[in-house]
Motif scaffolding. Structure first.
Motif, PDB file in Angstrom:
ATOM      1  N   UNK A  10      50.539  93.334  54.672  1.00 44.54           N
ATOM      2  CA  UNK A  10      50.452  92.036  55.259  1.00 44.54           C
ATOM      3  C   UNK A  10      52.031  91.104  54.847  1.00 44.54           C
ATOM      4  N   UNK A  11      52.428  90.531  55.607  1.00 42.63           N
ATOM      5  CA  UNK A  11      53.764  89.760  55.474  1.00 42.63           C
ATOM      6  C   UNK A  11      53.605  88.311  56.246  1.00 42.63           C
ATOM      7  N   UNK A  12      54.173  87.231  55.830  1.00 42.02           N
ATOM      8  CA  UNK A  12      54.138  86.009  56.507  1.00 42.02           C
ATOM      9  C   UNK A  12      55.119  86.465  57.865  1.00 42.02           C
ATOM     10  N   UNK A  13      56.279  86.951  57.464  1.00 45.23           N
ATOM     11  CA  UNK A  13      57.222  87.120  58.193  1.00 45.23           C
ATOM     12  C   UNK A  13      57.800  88.502  58.323  1.00 45.23           C
ATOM     13  N   UNK A  14      57.657  89.311  59.598  1.00 44.63           N
ATOM     14  CA  UNK A  14      58.337  90.560  59.644  1.00 44.63           C
ATOM     15  C   UNK A  14      59.354  90.500  60.727  1.00 44.63           C
ATOM     16  N   UNK A  15      60.353  91.000  59.945  1.00 45.18           N
ATOM     17  CA  UNK A  15      61.769  90.956  60.942  1.00 45.18           C
ATOM     18  C   UNK A  15      61.956  92.608  61.582  1.00 45.18           C
ATOM     19  N   UNK A  16      62.152  92.730  62.880  1.00 40.78           N
ATOM     20  CA  UNK A  16      62.422  94.100  63.203  1.00 40.78           C
ATOM     21  C   UNK A  16      63.615  94.562  63.579  1.00 40.78           C
ATOM     22  N   UNK A  17      64.355  95.061  62.696  1.00 40.84           N
ATOM     23  CA  UNK A  17      65.879  95.262  62.536  1.00 40.84           C
ATOM     24  C   UNK A  17      66.337  94.835  61.467  1.00 40.84           C
ATOM     25  N   UNK A  18      67.369  95.813  60.878  1.00 44.52           N
ATOM     26  CA  UNK A  18      67.899  95.393  59.521  1.00 44.52           C
ATOM     27  C   UNK A  18      69.318  95.481  59.689  1.00 44.52           C
ATOM     28  N   UNK A  19      69.697  95.214  60.957  1.00 48.08           N
ATOM     29  CA  UNK A  19      71.159  95.176  61.002  1.00 48.08           C
ATOM     30  C   UNK A  19      71.810  93.840  60.635  1.00 48.08           C
ATOM     31  N   UNK A  20      73.053  93.467  61.004  1.00 49.04           N
ATOM     32  CA  UNK A  20      73.634  92.223  60.486  1.00 49.04           C
ATOM     33  C   UNK A  20      72.984  90.937  61.165  1.00 49.04           C
ATOM     34  N   UNK A  21      72.231  91.011  62.091  1.00 52.54           N
ATOM     35  CA  UNK A  21      71.287  89.868  62.460  1.00 52.54           C
ATOM     36  C   UNK A  21      70.162  89.705  61.826  1.00 52.54           C
ATOM     37  N   UNK A  22      69.523  91.010  61.537  1.00 55.51           N
ATOM     38  CA  UNK A  22      68.275  90.935  60.902  1.00 55.51           C
ATOM     39  C   UNK A  22      68.413  90.640  59.389  1.00 55.51           C
ATOM     40  N   UNK A  23      69.525  91.199  58.966  1.00 54.70           N
ATOM     41  CA  UNK A  23      69.805  90.906  57.352  1.00 54.70           C
ATOM     42  C   UNK A  23      70.050  89.330  57.191  1.00 54.70           C
ATOM     43  N   UNK A  24      70.854  88.716  58.057  1.00 54.76           N
ATOM     44  CA  UNK A  24      71.224  87.394  58.085  1.00 54.76           C
ATOM     45  C   UNK A  24      69.814  86.524  58.152  1.00 54.76           C
ATOM     46  N   UNK A  25      69.162  86.688  59.094  1.00 54.35           N
ATOM     47  CA  UNK A  25      67.815  85.980  59.398  1.00 54.35           C
ATOM     48  C   UNK A  25      66.789  86.171  57.847  1.00 54.35           C
ATOM     49  N   UNK A  26      66.919  87.297  57.291  1.00 54.08           N
ATOM     50  CA  UNK A  26      66.122  87.558  56.028  1.00 54.08           C
ATOM     51  C   UNK A  26      66.857  86.471  54.997  1.00 54.08           C
ATOM     52  N   UNK A  27      68.002  86.724  54.927  1.00 57.84           N
ATOM     53  CA  UNK A  27      68.931  85.923  53.911  1.00 57.84           C
ATOM     54  C   UNK A  27      68.686  84.438  54.070  1.00 57.84           C
ATOM     55  N   UNK A  28      68.827  83.878  55.353  1.00 59.20           N
ATOM     56  CA  UNK A  28      68.576  82.406  55.446  1.00 59.20           C
ATOM     57  C   UNK A  28      67.053  82.092  55.346  1.00 59.20           C
ATOM     58  N   UNK A  29      66.126  82.656  55.589  1.00 62.15           N
ATOM     59  CA  UNK A  29      64.680  82.619  55.516  1.00 62.15           C
ATOM     60  C   UNK A  29      64.300  82.394  54.150  1.00 62.15           C
ATOM     61  N   UNK A  30      65.055  83.352  53.450  1.00 62.87           N
ATOM     62  CA  UNK A  30      64.386  83.227  51.929  1.00 62.87           C
ATOM     63  C   UNK A  30      65.216  82.220  51.125  1.00 62.87           C
ATOM     64  N   UNK A  31      66.457  81.874  51.706  1.00 65.14           N
ATOM     65  CA  UNK A  31      66.964  80.736  51.113  1.00 65.14           C
ATOM     66  C   UNK A  31      66.484  79.444  51.626  1.00 65.14           C
TER      67      UNK A  31
END
Length: 864
Positions: A10-31
């Motif tokens: 389980x996860x609250x948010x799953x991001x599909x894709x770990x390219x520059x966009x997915x990594x940026x989204x993960x960075x900003x959401x956790x921030x």
């Protein structure tokens, strides 16, 4: 980069894709505080094999679309704060230079300066050929006329940035799962429930698709037709050049090199090396350049578009081939195949500009893929069809940091923001598309078209002229053709801009219509002015079928309407009211007219074009289960008969009493025009006496004919969108998406009168200065205020998106949101937002346009 081998349950948010966009989204959401974020990708990390792995990472920040410049500027800031795995800053602020080989391109570069000043890009400059070669010694100064220099442009390696972003996101609790292909997304009752991967299923509340070229494949499984098109783009790197020998670098000791080489092969020895001098664009030949140590990288858009079928795209294969890379097609480098550049091959153009590359081997070369959208902007936001499904697509390295920040604040707080300020993303919204745009036939052709024009000099009024036309026809289409209408494609609709059949009006009104210079007068006809003046003096008939229309039905429809709208919506049947919809931060989400057509039935009329669908999605998103929201845009033909003679014309074809007493302003009635049933609203966007008329589509053509026939003796003429824009701007009516959007509160937009704080509506708390942040609380000091300007030189006309200054000053106060000549007032009218002390009527300002500063004066509105 420490990833996990197992798929969490389980996860609250799953991001599909770990390219520059997915990594940026993960960075900003956790921030922003989310610590239950999981990122999955089919490839290894950080070198996933997507476009982030093969992209050269150049970042030119300046673009005419404000959103792209804002995203790029914010991305630069993000990447500058990142520390790469080698301990160095991830962003290389080398500066960027765009050169001109033609006078037209030099004019374009001047517009670059003006857009940069309008959007806040630091210190834009025009350079002479000699100044260009001082910064780029290998450029042949004899080949160019000058250049545009942006000192803060630069380059970031997608792999270095992805690694740095992911490491920081993981420190805040995010998990990254490589080698895990996403196979499906599970839903239940219109909500996202889980992500199905080849290695297990992850239950989730939110899912973000950050898959770019693979987006269409996954979207189709959900029945969401995303018009995201993969296109192939050529990139090469020369052999070592003697002229760059001092810049040779051995990168094999970089901490990410082995990982990079495993995916990209030997070219990692070049790709991982950052440039040591400004990045370079030769847009006249659709090419760009950057150094890789002692090699020059050459990127080319200068070829016939190559669009692969998304269903044929695979992932990385066992032999290490990247799924986003196809074999280099030498033919497209060595021959002139671009439809707009038939005279010079890309290799020839490159060798002319950079003679040091002449005759040198292209040591590494490939066709890399990236994603295009129908308007060249990102595809962001919550997908209307499913709660919890978000997209972050059609986004490049240049814009990924800013786009991800806007999306993350949208997900977390309900409102897109950058640097704490609201940002309007209507033209990037995933819900902006019409049904036809989801077809692969459309996405393929328009994706190719966007690729073709990416480095062309494009006029802001340009519309597609050949591909994908005649898709949506209003019932009046054939009448428009018979009257020689100049038809432009707007959201697929064929809409008249002006009617050549009205050319005879120039004999009467031509002396009130100033000529325009070549650029400003492109896609313009003086007939627009004649049509506008005829509306003011006689009458006009305008086809407004393409404006978005919603019907809201249900026992609780009235209560729901009130919750959406800022005005008091206690309407009697037949009442019409102008009102606003705000978002949670108090920004204007739309301006609309609402008509109560029956006890439990309301008609909402809003903006057309590509942004209108966003409003429909917004209303549906907030509607309760017992209220039905129907999009009736296509089922109702719509037109407005307006002007001093409108009452006389309508009175000839109906028995209804149209007097002020019997049919007051802002009321509605249902009756017959001869034998055609209509719902008539006593309103007019032209600001004249008039009625908007709505009828089922099959009656539309007949209604149009009846009115034209009845109006002939009263001077009635059809008029197009060009005249409508002139009529509405001199009347002070806002156009949502141009001089009104979510970055403005009602009071800032001069629409505070459309807000009733005694009612409850979305955004009220923010406007009241509550806890929810707003651009400015309505009771507080606004950051900026709408200002109506007229040019002091009454013979001149300007176009939007140019900076506004105090007289003699170079500090930008604001920018022109919309502009058009006001034929009734005899001056060009512009709308902008300025600091309150500059927005008072009578204040003098200056507008930089096409290299000249035009004096203008703030006026009391409305002008008419």
């Amino acid at each position: 980069m420490k990833t996990t081998d197992s798929v969490p349950e389980r996860a609250g948010t799953v991001i599909v894709g770990a390219g520059i966009v997915g990594c940026n989204v993960a960075y900003q959401l956790t921030k922003l505080g989310r610590d239950d974020v999981v990122v999955v990708d089919q490839g290894p990390m950080p070198t996933t094999g997507g476009s982030s792995t093969h992209a050269p990472g150049i970042m030119f920040q300046t673009a005419e679309p404000k959103e792209l410049s804002q995203f790029a500027d914010y991305s630069r800031q993000v990447y500058s704060d990142l520390e790469g795995a080698d301990g160095q800053q991830a962003y290389n602020e080398t500066g960027g230079i765009e050169v001109a080989r033609t006078e037209d391109r030099m004019d374009f570069l001047q517009r670059r300066v003006e857009h940069a000043k309008a959007w806040g890009i630091d210190d834009p400059q025009i350079l002479s050929p000699e100044e260009v070669t001082e910064k780029l010694p290998l450029v042949d100064a004899d080949e160019i006329l000058g250049g545009y220099y942006s000192p803060t442009d630069g380059q970031v390696s997608g792999v270095v940035a992805c690694d740095a972003l992911a490491r920081e996101a993981m420190e805040r609790g995010a998990e990254f799962v490589p080698h895990t292909r996403t196979e499906d997304v599970e839903t239940e009752n219109g909500e996202i429930t889980a992500v199905v991967t080849e290695n297990g299923t992850i239950e989730a509340d939110d899912v973000v698709l950050a898959t770019n070229i693979w987006a269409r494949q996954l979207g189709e499984r959900l029945g969401v037709h995303l018009p995201v098109t993969p296109v192939e783009h050529q990139y090469t790197m020369t052999e070592s050049l003697d002229e760059l020998a001092d810049a040779a670098v051995d990168i094999t000791d970089h901490p990410l090199f082995e990982n990079y080489e495993n995916v990209s092969g030997e070219k990692a020895t070049r790709l991982l090396v950052g440039p040591d001098r400004p990045i370079l664009r030769d847009q006249d030949n659709a090419m760009y350049f950057r150094t890789h140590g002692d090699s020059y990288g050459i990127g080319s858009y200068n070829h016939d578009p190559i669009v692969p079928d998304p269903q044929d795209l695979g992932g990385n294969d066992p032999d290490g081939e990247q799924g986003s890379v196809h074999e280099f097609t030498d033919y497209h480098m060595d021959n002139a195949t671009h439809p707009d550049r038939p005279d010079k091959a890309p290799r020839q153009a490159s060798d002319e500009l950079l003679p040091a590359t002449g005759g040198k081997d292209l040591e590494f070369k490939y066709n890399g893929m990236f994603a295009e959208s129908p308007n060249g902007l990102p595809v962001l936001g919550p997908v209307e069809e499913y709660d919890g499904l978000w997209t972050a697509l059609a986004t490049w390295v240049t814009h990924a940091g800013g786009a991800a920040r806007a999306l993350a604040t949208w997900m977390e707080h309900g409102v897109p923001k950058l640097d704490g300020e609201p940002m309007d993303v209507a033209h990037c919204d995933v819900n902006r598309f019409d049904d036809h745009e989801g077809s692969w036939d459309f996405a393929r052709d328009i994706g190719a078209e966007e690729y073709r024009i990416v480095y062309n000099i494009m006029h802001p009024k340009w519309v597609w002229t050949e591909n994908q036309r005649d898709i949506r026809r209003t019932p009046m289409y054939h009448s428009h053709k018979e009257l020689d209408a100049e038809l432009w494609a707007e959201a697929g609709w064929e809409e008249p801009q002006w009617f050549e059949s009205n050319a005879d009006l120039l004999a009467e009104y031509g002396d009130q219509i100033p000529d325009r210079d070549e650029w400003t007068g492109t896609y313009w006809s003086p007939i627009e002015g004649a049509e506008a003046l005829n509306v003011r003096e006689n009458a006009g008939l305008h086809d407004m079928t393409s404006f978005n229309k919603m019907e809201v039905v249900g026992a609780d429809a009235g209560e729901f309407i009130q919750s959406l709208c800022t005005n008091d919506m206690d309407l009697a049947v037949g009442d019409v009211k102008y009102t606003l919809m705000c978002n949670e931060a108090g920004g204007v989400r739309a301006d609309i007219t609402v008509t109560r057509t029956d006890e439990n039935r309301y008609l909402i009329l809003t903006t057309g074009r590509e942004v209108g669908n966003n409003h429909i999605a917004w209303v549906r998103e907030h509607s309760p289960d017992d209220v039905v929201v129907n999009d009736v845009t296509s089922s109702l033909a719509a037109m407005v008969c307006t002007g001093p003679n409108a009452r006389k014309i309508l009175s000839e074809v109906t028995d209804v009493d149209l007097s002020d007493d019997a049919f007051p302003f802002f009321t509605s009635q249902q009756f017959f025009v001869k034998n055609v049933p209509v719902t008539a609203l006593r309103v007019s966007y032209a600001g004249e006496l008039g009625w908007e008329l709505y009828t089922p589509s099959e009656y539309g053509e007949r209604l149009w004919e009846i009115l034209l026939d009845a109006g002939e003796e009263h001077g009635l003429r059809p008029y197009g969108n060009g005249a409508l824009n002139a009529l509405r701007i001199e009347k002070g009516f806002r156009l949502w998406g141009e001089d009104l959007h979510t970055e403005h509160t009602p009071s800032e937009a001069g629409l505070g009168w459309a807000v009733d704080m005694d009612t409850d509506f979305i955004g009220k708390e923010a406007l009241a200065g509550g806890e929810t942040p707003a651009a400015a609380a309505d009771g507080g000091e606004p950051r900026h205020q709408v200002a109506c300007l007229t040019l002091d030189d009454t013979d001149e006309t300007i176009l939007p998106h140019r900076p506004v200054f105090a007289p003699g000053d170079d500090d930008t106060l604001g920018y022109v949101h919309s502009a058009e000549y006001g034929y009734s007032v005899g001056a060009c009218v512009a709308y902008t937002y300025l600091p309150p002390e500059f927005a008072a009527p009578g204040t003098d300002v200056e507008i930089l346009y096409e290299g000249d500063r035009y004096e203008a004066t703030v006026r009391e509105e409305p002008l008419v």
